[in-house]
Design a protein around this motif. Structure first.
Motif, PDB file in Angstrom:
ATOM      1  N   MET A  62     -16.700  10.193  22.001  1.00  0.00           N
ATOM      2  CA  MET A  62     -17.489   9.246  21.219  1.00  0.00           C
ATOM      3  C   MET A  62     -17.026   9.232  19.771  1.00  0.00           C
ATOM      4  N   GLY A  63     -16.668  10.410  19.248  1.00  0.00           N
ATOM      5  CA  GLY A  63     -16.173  10.463  17.878  1.00  0.00           C
ATOM      6  C   GLY A  63     -14.862   9.722  17.725  1.00  0.00           C
ATOM      7  N   ILE A  64     -13.967   9.878  18.717  1.00  0.00           N
ATOM      8  CA  ILE A  64     -12.695   9.169  18.669  1.00  0.00           C
ATOM      9  C   ILE A  64     -12.914   7.664  18.755  1.00  0.00           C
ATOM     10  N   ALA A  65     -13.833   7.243  19.638  1.00  0.00           N
ATOM     11  CA  ALA A  65     -14.113   5.809  19.783  1.00  0.00           C
ATOM     12  C   ALA A  65     -14.642   5.216  18.478  1.00  0.00           C
ATOM     13  N   LEU A  66     -15.532   5.961  17.795  1.00  0.00           N
ATOM     14  CA  LEU A  66     -16.064   5.470  16.533  1.00  0.00           C
ATOM     15  C   LEU A  66     -14.973   5.383  15.482  1.00  0.00           C
ATOM     16  N   ALA A  67     -14.121   6.414  15.431  1.00  0.00           N
ATOM     17  CA  ALA A  67     -13.034   6.398  14.445  1.00  0.00           C
ATOM     18  C   ALA A  67     -12.068   5.258  14.717  1.00  0.00           C
ATOM     19  N   LEU A  68     -11.759   5.024  16.006  1.00  0.00           N
ATOM     20  CA  LEU A  68     -10.866   3.929  16.357  1.00  0.00           C
ATOM     21  C   LEU A  68     -11.472   2.587  15.983  1.00  0.00           C
ATOM     22  N   GLY A  69     -12.788   2.430  16.228  1.00  0.00           N
ATOM     23  CA  GLY A  69     -13.443   1.177  15.851  1.00  0.00           C
ATOM     24  C   GLY A  69     -13.360   0.913  14.365  1.00  0.00           C
ATOM     25  N   LEU A  70     -13.620   1.955  13.555  1.00  0.00           N
ATOM     26  CA  LEU A  70     -13.520   1.794  12.102  1.00  0.00           C
ATOM     27  C   LEU A  70     -12.096   1.482  11.679  1.00  0.00           C
ATOM     28  N   LEU A  71     -11.112   2.121  12.341  1.00  0.00           N
ATOM     29  CA  LEU A  71      -9.716   1.864  12.008  1.00  0.00           C
ATOM     30  C   LEU A  71      -9.335   0.425  12.317  1.00  0.00           C
ATOM     31  N   LEU A  72      -9.759  -0.063  13.485  1.00  0.00           N
ATOM     32  CA  LEU A  72      -9.442  -1.434  13.845  1.00  0.00           C
ATOM     33  C   LEU A  72     -10.124  -2.423  12.915  1.00  0.00           C
ATOM     34  N   PHE A  73     -11.356  -2.115  12.539  1.00  0.00           N
ATOM     35  CA  PHE A  73     -12.080  -2.988  11.618  1.00  0.00           C
ATOM     36  C   PHE A  73     -11.340  -3.090  10.292  1.00  0.00           C
ATOM     37  N   ASN A  74     -10.882  -1.939   9.792  1.00  0.00           N
ATOM     38  CA  ASN A  74     -10.153  -1.923   8.527  1.00  0.00           C
ATOM     39  C   ASN A  74      -8.822  -2.643   8.654  1.00  0.00           C
ATOM     40  N   THR A  75      -8.168  -2.459   9.841  1.00  0.00           N
ATOM     41  CA  THR A  75      -6.864  -3.069  10.045  1.00  0.00           C
ATOM     42  C   THR A  75      -6.948  -4.580  10.075  1.00  0.00           C
ATOM     43  N   LEU A  76      -7.896  -5.086  10.862  1.00  0.00           N
ATOM     44  CA  LEU A  76      -7.998  -6.532  11.015  1.00  0.00           C
ATOM     45  C   LEU A  76      -8.471  -7.199   9.735  1.00  0.00           C
ATOM     46  N   CYS A  77      -9.283  -6.505   8.975  1.00  0.00           N
ATOM     47  CA  CYS A  77      -9.776  -7.095   7.733  1.00  0.00           C
ATOM     48  C   CYS A  77      -8.701  -7.117   6.659  1.00  0.00           C
ATOM     49  N   SER A  78      -7.747  -6.192   6.734  1.00  0.00           N
ATOM     50  CA  SER A  78      -6.775  -6.076   5.662  1.00  0.00           C
ATOM     51  C   SER A  78      -5.434  -6.676   6.023  1.00  0.00           C
ATOM     52  N   ALA A  79      -5.357  -7.385   7.176  1.00  0.00           N
ATOM     53  CA  ALA A  79      -4.076  -7.962   7.567  1.00  0.00           C
ATOM     54  C   ALA A  79      -3.636  -8.998   6.557  1.00  0.00           C
ATOM     55  N   PRO A  80      -2.368  -8.922   6.088  1.00  0.00           N
ATOM     56  CA  PRO A  80      -1.909  -9.903   5.120  1.00  0.00           C
ATOM     57  C   PRO A  80      -1.742 -11.253   5.764  1.00  0.00           C
ATOM     58  N   GLY A  81      -1.668 -12.283   4.938  1.00  0.00           N
ATOM     59  CA  GLY A  81      -1.515 -13.622   5.475  1.00  0.00           C
ATOM     60  C   GLY A  81      -2.864 -14.195   5.848  1.00  0.00           C
ATOM     61  N   LYS A  82      -2.827 -15.031   6.862  1.00  0.00           N
ATOM     62  CA  LYS A  82      -4.028 -15.759   7.233  1.00  0.00           C
ATOM     63  C   LYS A  82      -4.943 -14.913   8.075  1.00  0.00           C
ATOM     64  N   SER A  83      -6.221 -15.073   7.886  1.00  0.00           N
ATOM     65  CA  SER A  83      -7.206 -14.392   8.733  1.00  0.00           C
ATOM     66  C   SER A  83      -7.571 -15.311   9.875  1.00  0.00           C
ATOM     67  N   ARG A  84      -7.823 -14.738  11.030  1.00  0.00           N
ATOM     68  CA  ARG A  84      -8.153 -15.543  12.195  1.00  0.00           C
ATOM     69  C   ARG A  84      -8.841 -14.671  13.222  1.00  0.00           C
ATOM     70  N   LYS A  85      -9.457 -15.312  14.200  1.00  0.00           N
ATOM     71  CA  LYS A  85      -9.988 -14.565  15.325  1.00  0.00           C
ATOM     72  C   LYS A  85      -8.835 -14.139  16.213  1.00  0.00           C
ATOM     73  N   GLN A  86      -8.900 -12.918  16.725  1.00  0.00           N
ATOM     74  CA  GLN A  86      -7.783 -12.382  17.475  1.00  0.00           C
ATOM     75  C   GLN A  86      -8.261 -11.772  18.771  1.00  0.00           C
ATOM     76  N   MET A  87      -7.368 -11.799  19.738  1.00  0.00           N
ATOM     77  CA  MET A  87      -7.598 -11.073  20.968  1.00  0.00           C
ATOM     78  C   MET A  87      -6.810  -9.783  20.869  1.00  0.00           C
ATOM     79  N   LEU A  88      -7.430  -8.686  21.189  1.00  0.00           N
ATOM     80  CA  LEU A  88      -6.852  -7.370  20.986  1.00  0.00           C
ATOM     81  C   LEU A  88      -6.514  -6.723  22.307  1.00  0.00           C
ATOM     82  N   LEU A  89      -5.256  -6.316  22.448  1.00  0.00           N
ATOM     83  CA  LEU A  89      -4.825  -5.546  23.597  1.00  0.00           C
ATOM     84  C   LEU A  89      -4.574  -4.137  23.106  1.00  0.00           C
ATOM     85  N   ALA A  90      -5.389  -3.189  23.508  1.00  0.00           N
ATOM     86  CA  ALA A  90      -5.322  -1.847  22.941  1.00  0.00           C
ATOM     87  C   ALA A  90      -5.223  -0.810  24.031  1.00  0.00           C
ATOM     88  N   LYS A  91      -4.576   0.315  23.692  1.00  0.00           N
ATOM     89  CA  LYS A  91      -4.531   1.437  24.610  1.00  0.00           C
ATOM     90  C   LYS A  91      -5.240   2.616  23.975  1.00  0.00           C
TER      91      LYS A  91
END
Length: 674
Positions: free
Chosen positions: A645-674
């Protein structure tokens, strides 16, 4: 040297609607029968098989002859149609025929012929109207339809011919199973026929002329021997609008011909697992989980779509995407008007798709250097005719320079591509900011009238927006004689090979800056997250950017620091190396970092250093026959759950930070994650 039509060339990208939850995997499933994307029926060689099926449910008619021709004769008339003229049908690469959402009006005779017009198999199918389906459940004491007799030029019997019961849709817990029944008519002394085929053009409105579906309760034990592993489970999100009180959820790979069930909790569990938070669609006793996650999951940064693939590296998913290239459109492509001959230069070792405007295309080739020629069946293993008739060439070689032409039987139109695959290994790369100069024009021989020059393609778009970026353009070696049209060097010298350091393609790079627009260049529709790990034996790793090509704008980042062509060419790139021959599609790395790649300014993949923790596989079902674990054994299990559960929470926060800080245009994205 002759007049040629200039071919058109453009990058082909995937257009994925955000309202379609599993477009990518469904497209893949069209090329891979192991995904069970569609139910299929088969018939013996040179036999006629008569079947009843339900309208509105996809079906595949098997015909194991690549390049087979399909013909259709409707029960409403005797006219014969070539299947390619029917909009909701698709010829599959192996020769089979896919009917998407077939209608009752498409009942009739489907004939499969091989390339020699020899009949191989026939299906006479009655697509019975699914909107009239009579559904009953035994537990509710509901009764199926009774047999009836009608006077149709004589007394006939109308009855339901039942299919076998499907397997129970759950195991180890109470479930349900169903069976389909089709309307049949029997004359005395004759074999019964599906109602629609018996009636033919005659229309009769009768409440008994309808298919059936019957359901009953079932309970079967869990049997590991019958378990089938499916290599992924999928998460999606949904949100009810202000004007909608309900919406439909679609279970991928499901079919009325297969078992399956919707649930709001995992079978055998007392409550929904906290990490899933949604309805779960599962095929019984198989490790394929397809879940719709409510909008609350977006708080974890999962903005559109998550597909979790229980494999170590991206290779499996990328292999599927690559193999289904004709459907997904991953290749850049060139086209030529029907009946014309188009002459062009391309780069070796970079995939390309040759479009054929003919619907029933055959391909032939003639290599100029090796003098080999023949049909597609004898071509190199790196070429494949797509289901649409186009020719996909993977990693073309300079020796495959030659003439490619597509043609259609009973047609005089031939479309020809005369292609020079110039050697990418000799690519001359320059950067304007480094004051490097492109190649100068030269004479082929001293005092000769043949001029060697570079014909430049237009500049590609800037590879980043809102921040400084780079753009590139390709240039191909051409030779021009006085009063003649220029020709690609490899085509000009095919009959008399010559060597010169000037006989090489070019790539030029320059700095650029563009503002971000509201509309992206390409709605790629998904982002892939992968992980990597160095070990004692590996000093470097190679990362592959999906959808990237030397013909498209590409950029890489390491820990949000751009990896530029300028640094690469000036020798200032110490921890990574761009593969110049692929236009930056591949990146060789020498130390851990978070690497991200962009195609046409859109983030398409992120590669994270993998922690030393073991990757978690999909959860296996609990075997009810096993003894319960001792209380002492539950302690490490609880610790693992807390850690997970701790790893899942950390991964969620990481993805949130990643998608929010992506350079260029912001858009809705489909995520394929492992």
């Amino acid at each position: 040297m002759g007049n040629f039509t200039k071919p058109s060339m453009a990058p082909r990208v995937i257009l994925l609607s955000q309202s379609v939850m599993l477009a990518t995997l469904w497209l893949i499933s069209l090329s891979f029968s192991i995904l069970w994307a569609h139910s299929s029926i088969s018939c013996s060689y040179k036999s006629l098989c008569r079947r009843a099926l339900l309208s509105g449910n996809n079906i595949v008619l098997r015909c194991d002859h690549p390049g087979a021709l399909w013909y259709f004769t409707s029960i409403l008339g005797k006219a014969v149609f070539l299947i390619s003229s029917i909009h909701n049908t698709k010829n599959l690469p192996g020769g089979s025929l896919l009917l998407v959402n077939p209608q009752p009006s498409q009942s009739g005779l489907y004939s499969c012929q091989d390339n020699h017009n020899t009949l191989t198999v026939e299906y006479e199918i009655d697509f019975q109207d699914v909107t009239t389906l009579h559904i009953t459940h035994k537990t509710l004491d509901q009764q199926p339809l009774q047999n009836e007799t009608l006077m149709l030029g004589g007394e006939v019997l109308i009855f339901t011919q039942w299919e076998p019961w499907q397997d129970c849709n759950l195991c180890g817990v109470p479930g349900e199973r169903k069976r389909l029944g089709y309307c049949y008519i029997e004359e005395p002394g004759e074999k019964p026929m599906p109602c629609g085929l018996y009636m033919g053009e005659e229309k009769l409105a009768h409440s008994r002329l309808r298919p059936e579906l019957q359901v009953e309760a079932c309970l079967v034990p869990y049997n590991p021997a019958k378990e089938t592993d499916q290599p992924y489970f999928i998460f999606d999100i949904y949100q009810l609008g202000k004007l909608t009180d309900s919406m439909w959820l679609t279970c991928p790979l499901a079919s009325i011909y297969r078992l399956g069930f919707p649930s709001y909790r995992k079978p055998g569990s007392s409550s929904s697992p906290p990490a899933f938070m949604g309805s779960v669609c599962r095929r019984a006793c198989q490790d394929v989980h397809l879940a719709r996650v409510p909008d609350a999951a977006s708080q974890l940064g999962l903005d559109q779509f998550t597909a979790t693939v229980p494999v170590t590296m991206l290779s499996t998913l990328w292999l599927l995407l690559s193999l289904s290239v004709p459907i997904l459109g991953l290749y850049p492509f060139v086209s030529c008007p029907e009946g014309h001959k188009c002459q062009l230069a391309l780069l070796s070792n970079n995939d390309i798709l040759l479009e054929c405007p003919l619907s029933r295309a055959h391909w032939n080739y003639s290599f100029f250097i090796s003098k080999k020629n023949g049909a597609i069946n004898s071509m190199a293993s790196n070429m494949e005719i797509t289901s649409g008739g186009d020719l996909a060439i993977s990693n073309p070689l300079p020796s495959q320079t030659g003439l490619y032409h597509c043609w259609e039987e009973n047609s005089s139109h031939v479309t020809q591509f005369e292609i020079d695959f110039q050697d990418v290994r000799s690519l001359h790369i320059t950067h304007n900011s480094l004051e490097e100069k492109p190649l100068q024009n030269e004479s082929l021989h001293v005092g000769s009238a043949q001029l060697i020059f570079t014909r430049w393609e237009p500049w590609q778009d800037c590879n980043r927006c809102g921040v400084p970026g780079e753009r590139k353009r390709l240039g191909y070696c051409y030779i021009e004689e006085l009063l003649d049209d220029p020709m690609p060097c490899g085509l000009y010298l095919a009959e008399s090979p010559s060597w010169s350091s000037r006989l090489r393609p070019e790539l030029q790079v320059e700095a650029c800056f563009v503002e971000c627009s509201d509309e992206p260049f390409a709605q790629l529709g998904y982002v892939i997250f992968d992980s990597f790990q160095f070990n004692e034996e590996l000093e470097s790793l190679s990362l592959l950017c999906p959808l990237a090509s030397i013909y498209r704008p590409i950029s890489w980042e390491a820990n949000k620091i751009p990896l530029t062509w300028q640094n690469e060419l000036s020798g200032k790139s110490y921890n990574s190396t761009l593969n110049l021959a692929t236009g930056g599609q591949q990146l060789q790395i020498f130390q851990p970092a978070i690497y991200r790649c962009f195609v046409e300014q859109e983030l398409v993949a992120q590669f994270n250093p993998m922690a030393t923790l073991e990757l978690l596989a999909p959860p296996k079902r609990e075997n009810k026959t096993q003894a319960l674990p001792r209380k002492a054994d539950l302690v490490p299990l609880k610790l693992k759950l807390v850690l997970l559960m701790g790893i899942a929470l950390a991964l969620g926060l990481l993805l949130f930070n990643t998608l929010c800080s992506a350079p260029g245009k912001s858009r809705k994205q489909m995520l394929l994650a492992k």
